[in-house]
Design a protein around this motif. Structure first.
Motif, mmCIF file in Angstrom:
data_model
loop_
_atom_site.group_PDB
_atom_site.id
_atom_site.type_symbol
_atom_site.label_atom_id
_atom_site.label_comp_id
_atom_site.label_asym_id
_atom_site.label_seq_id
_atom_site.Cartn_x
_atom_site.Cartn_y
_atom_site.Cartn_z
ATOM 1 N N LEU A 244 43.720 29.910 68.896
ATOM 2 C CA LEU A 244 43.905 31.354 68.991
ATOM 3 C C LEU A 244 42.578 32.046 69.250
ATOM 4 C CD1 LEU A 244 45.736 30.368 66.225
ATOM 5 C CD2 LEU A 244 46.713 32.591 66.762
ATOM 6 N N TYR A 245 42.666 33.196 69.927
ATOM 7 C CA TYR A 245 41.527 34.091 70.068
ATOM 8 C C TYR A 245 41.668 35.221 69.049
ATOM 9 C CZ TYR A 245 39.928 32.086 74.491
ATOM 10 O OH TYR A 245 39.436 31.248 75.455
ATOM 11 N N PHE A 246 40.628 35.433 68.256
ATOM 12 C CA PHE A 246 40.571 36.586 67.364
ATOM 13 C C PHE A 246 39.872 37.710 68.125
ATOM 14 C CE2 PHE A 246 41.229 33.077 64.589
ATOM 15 C CZ PHE A 246 41.886 33.567 63.482
ATOM 16 N N ASP A 247 40.648 38.672 68.592
ATOM 17 C CA ASP A 247 40.071 39.791 69.335
ATOM 18 C C ASP A 247 39.409 40.795 68.404
ATOM 19 O OD1 ASP A 247 40.737 38.832 71.789
ATOM 20 O OD2 ASP A 247 42.617 39.932 71.947
ATOM 21 N N GLN A 248 39.930 40.913 67.187
ATOM 22 C CA GLN A 248 39.339 41.848 66.219
ATOM 23 C C GLN A 248 39.631 41.378 64.804
ATOM 24 O OE1 GLN A 248 39.454 46.310 66.769
ATOM 25 N NE2 GLN A 248 40.660 46.228 64.902
ATOM 26 N N VAL A 262 35.351 49.696 54.926
ATOM 27 C CA VAL A 262 36.069 49.048 56.032
ATOM 28 C C VAL A 262 35.035 48.686 57.095
ATOM 29 C CG1 VAL A 262 37.833 49.270 57.814
ATOM 30 C CG2 VAL A 262 38.167 50.385 55.592
ATOM 31 N N VAL A 263 34.981 47.403 57.441
ATOM 32 C CA VAL A 263 34.005 46.927 58.419
ATOM 33 C C VAL A 263 34.728 46.134 59.505
ATOM 34 C CG1 VAL A 263 32.089 45.320 58.795
ATOM 35 C CG2 VAL A 263 32.043 46.865 56.839
ATOM 36 N N THR A 264 34.440 46.448 60.762
ATOM 37 C CA THR A 264 34.953 45.674 61.892
ATOM 38 C C THR A 264 33.865 44.714 62.349
ATOM 39 O OG1 THR A 264 36.375 47.506 62.590
ATOM 40 C CG2 THR A 264 35.913 45.790 64.214
ATOM 41 N N LEU A 265 34.163 43.424 62.327
ATOM 42 C CA LEU A 265 33.153 42.421 62.651
ATOM 43 C C LEU A 265 32.774 42.489 64.126
ATOM 44 C CD1 LEU A 265 34.317 39.302 60.607
ATOM 45 C CD2 LEU A 265 33.051 41.324 59.874
ATOM 46 N N THR A 266 31.488 42.343 64.383
ATOM 47 C CA THR A 266 30.985 42.388 65.759
ATOM 48 C C THR A 266 30.937 40.999 66.384
ATOM 49 O OG1 THR A 266 28.708 42.210 64.934
ATOM 50 C CG2 THR A 266 29.597 44.426 65.282
ATOM 51 N N SER A 267 31.311 39.976 65.621
ATOM 52 C CA SER A 267 31.250 38.601 66.136
ATOM 53 C C SER A 267 32.458 38.242 66.991
ATOM 54 C CB SER A 267 31.146 37.612 64.976
ATOM 55 O OG SER A 267 32.207 37.803 64.053
ATOM 56 N N THR A 268 33.464 39.112 67.063
ATOM 57 C CA THR A 268 34.654 38.830 67.871
ATOM 58 C C THR A 268 34.397 39.198 69.331
ATOM 59 O OG1 THR A 268 35.492 41.011 67.225
ATOM 60 C CG2 THR A 268 36.282 39.112 65.981
ATOM 61 N N PRO A 269 35.154 38.625 70.302
ATOM 62 C CA PRO A 269 36.252 37.684 70.090
ATOM 63 C C PRO A 269 35.765 36.281 69.709
ATOM 64 C CG PRO A 269 35.916 38.039 72.427
ATOM 65 C CD PRO A 269 34.997 38.983 71.729
ATOM 66 N N ILE A 270 36.558 35.619 68.874
ATOM 67 C CA ILE A 270 36.268 34.263 68.411
ATOM 68 C C ILE A 270 37.447 33.378 68.784
ATOM 69 C CG2 ILE A 270 35.888 32.795 66.396
ATOM 70 C CD1 ILE A 270 34.781 35.235 64.949
ATOM 71 N N TYR A 271 37.156 32.189 69.300
ATOM 72 C CA TYR A 271 38.222 31.225 69.580
ATOM 73 C C TYR A 271 38.233 30.172 68.481
ATOM 74 C CZ TYR A 271 41.027 27.583 71.702
ATOM 75 O OH TYR A 271 41.987 26.640 71.933
ATOM 76 N N LEU A 272 39.406 29.941 67.901
ATOM 77 C CA LEU A 272 39.576 28.908 66.882
ATOM 78 C C LEU A 272 40.492 27.839 67.442
ATOM 79 C CD1 LEU A 272 39.090 27.866 64.013
ATOM 80 C CD2 LEU A 272 41.017 29.266 63.247
ATOM 81 N N GLY A 273 39.922 26.680 67.724
ATOM 82 C CA GLY A 273 40.671 25.611 68.366
ATOM 83 C C GLY A 273 41.538 24.825 67.409
ATOM 84 N N LEU A 318 43.941 41.693 61.385
ATOM 85 C CA LEU A 318 43.620 40.904 62.572
ATOM 86 C C LEU A 318 44.330 41.438 63.810
ATOM 87 C CD1 LEU A 318 44.172 37.326 61.079
ATOM 88 C CD2 LEU A 318 42.093 38.700 60.988
ATOM 89 N N ARG A 319 43.678 41.265 64.935
ATOM 90 C CA ARG A 319 44.350 41.383 66.231
ATOM 91 C C ARG A 319 43.946 40.150 67.019
ATOM 92 N NH1 ARG A 319 42.731 46.177 68.221
ATOM 93 N NH2 ARG A 319 41.292 45.368 69.784
ATOM 94 N N LEU A 320 44.930 39.343 67.395
ATOM 95 C CA LEU A 320 44.608 38.063 68.016
ATOM 96 C C LEU A 320 45.581 37.732 69.124
ATOM 97 C CD1 LEU A 320 46.844 36.097 66.469
ATOM 98 C CD2 LEU A 320 45.188 36.260 64.641
ATOM 99 N N ARG A 321 45.198 36.731 69.912
ATOM 100 C CA ARG A 321 46.027 36.262 71.021
ATOM 101 C C ARG A 321 46.377 34.806 70.786
ATOM 102 N NH1 ARG A 321 42.339 36.790 75.737
ATOM 103 N NH2 ARG A 321 40.738 37.142 74.169
#
Length: 383
Positions: A244-248, A262-273, A318-321
């Motif tokens: 999955l891709y973590f878009d946010q 409330v903190v939105t991480l700046t490390s996204t998008p992240i792919y988790l295989g 989360l918002r992910l694909r």
């Protein structure tokens, strides 16, 4: 025996009885961990699979037979399958949809049922692109075809309600993709055997692996909470296929039911295989926030201040694909419910750097691949 001794004996018996009944109550009413059903395409074969390019037909003739095994690994309760639809696709084109006549079907606790000899047979007009035709010709030479099968379910959940139906559920389609289905020869044999395909998806695992506070102080009369919270979050994908891709990723921190950061991480998008994990290290939530605590909350704050350990709730939005089972192609956008990492016992670091250790905690309310069942009272059932 004196009257006092009799009273002591009776009191002892009453206490022992109360303790036993308490243990029985806790055992019976303790929430059980719910495990996902397991779906396996245990056998599949083709008696016919031919595509005609003669215009204007472009017709696919097929005769597909499937055996599907469904297992309920839960130790308590079962489900009614009111409807099971089997949908067959080839090269992203649907060529058959069959609704099974064996429903309604009940699957009990810790039990297995096999849907034998599901036959999908007929002709369907489909239009293949040249790349699809090349794939079809290649697979025809090998006598094995890549067929995708999906299961659309409508079922009723009776788990954890002593057999009472508590609601209707329509989960997402179950995907049994990329089945390598052999074509049977005229003598009944096939060029290769079918390999059973297991289709269940396991949930992602979220763990707060470390947490500490450099500052956590509440002042009156301005009712201001000053905080400096640091988190490490581990995310694991236990599935053997896809990712999955973590878009946010949003991290939401609460204390005594009041949101203070409330903190939105700046490390996204992240792919988790597949079968992999990632660690989000040194997530810092720092600042000041105006909050209004009731007297009971202030008492709890003072008590936890004396211990140097605070009970903090962390939610993850989360918002992910979802890219599972599609060879890396994005197929859907997902926005699951907030993941709950509640009642974290977070220590306050002392000036010398020392503090009590944080105990890693697994997060709950993870419904990314599975669907959260609504409370039974929302369906109009009582009791």
């Amino acid at each position: 025996m004196s009257k006092w001794s009799w009273c002591c004996c009776i009191a002892t018996v009453v206490v022992i009885y109360a303790v036993i009944m308490a243990f029985i109550f806790i055992f019976v009413h303790s929430p059980l961990e719910t495990k996902e059903l397991e779906f396996t395409v245990s056998d599949a074969s083709l008696a016919g699979f031919s595509y005609s390019t003669a215009t204007p037909n472009n017709t696919l003739s097929y005769s597909l037979t499937l055996n599907i095994t469904i297992r309920n690994p839960n130790e308590k309760g079962g489900l009614y399958f009111d409807q099971i639809q089997v949908i067959a696709n080839y090269s992203q084109s649907t060529f058959s949809v069959v609704t099974l006549t064996s429903t309604p079907l009940y699957l009990g606790a810790n039990n297995t049922t096999v849907l034998n000899s599901i036959v999908l047979q007929g002709r369907q007009s489909v239009l293949f692109e040249e790349s699809d035709l090349e794939k079809y010709r290649l697979e025809t030479t090998h006598g094995v075809y890549s067929v995708d099968v999906k299961l659309a379910l409508r079922l009723r959940d009776v788990r954890f309600r002593n057999g009472k139906v508590i609601g209707s559920v329509e989960p997402p389609k179950i995907e049994c993709d990329d089945l390598k289905v052999p074509l049977r020869k005229n003598n009944g044999s096939s060029s290769s055997s079918f390999k059973a395909t297991w289709t269940v998806s396991k949930e992602l695992e979220f763990t707060i692996s470390d947490a500490s506070l450099a500052e956590f102080s509440f002042t009156t009369p301005n009712n201001e909470l000053s905080y400096n919270l640091k988190l490490n979050i581990t995310v694991r994908n236990p599935n053997k296929k896809g990712g999955l891709y973590f878009d946010q990723i949003q991290v939401i921190a609460n204390y005594l039911q009041s949101t203070f950061s409330v903190v939105t991480l700046t490390s996204t998008p992240i792919y988790l295989g597949a079968n992999n994990r990632t660690v989000l290290v040194s997530i810092v939530l720092q600042g000041r926030q105006s909050v209004l605590f009731e007297e009971s909350n202030l008492e709890k704050y003072r008590l936890e201040t004396s211990y140097g350990v605070y009970s903090i709730d962390v939610n993850l939005a989360l918002r992910l694909r979802d890219v599972r089972f599609r060879h890396g192609k994005v197929i859907d956008s997902l926005k699951p419910p907030k993941i709950e990492c509640n009642n974290l016992k977070v220590p306050l670091r002392k000036n010398n750097g020392g503090n009590s250790s944080f105990k890693a905690k697994r997060c709950m309310n993870v419904y990314i691949f599975t669907k959260k069942l609504r409370p039974y009272h929302e369906y109009g059932y009582s009791g």
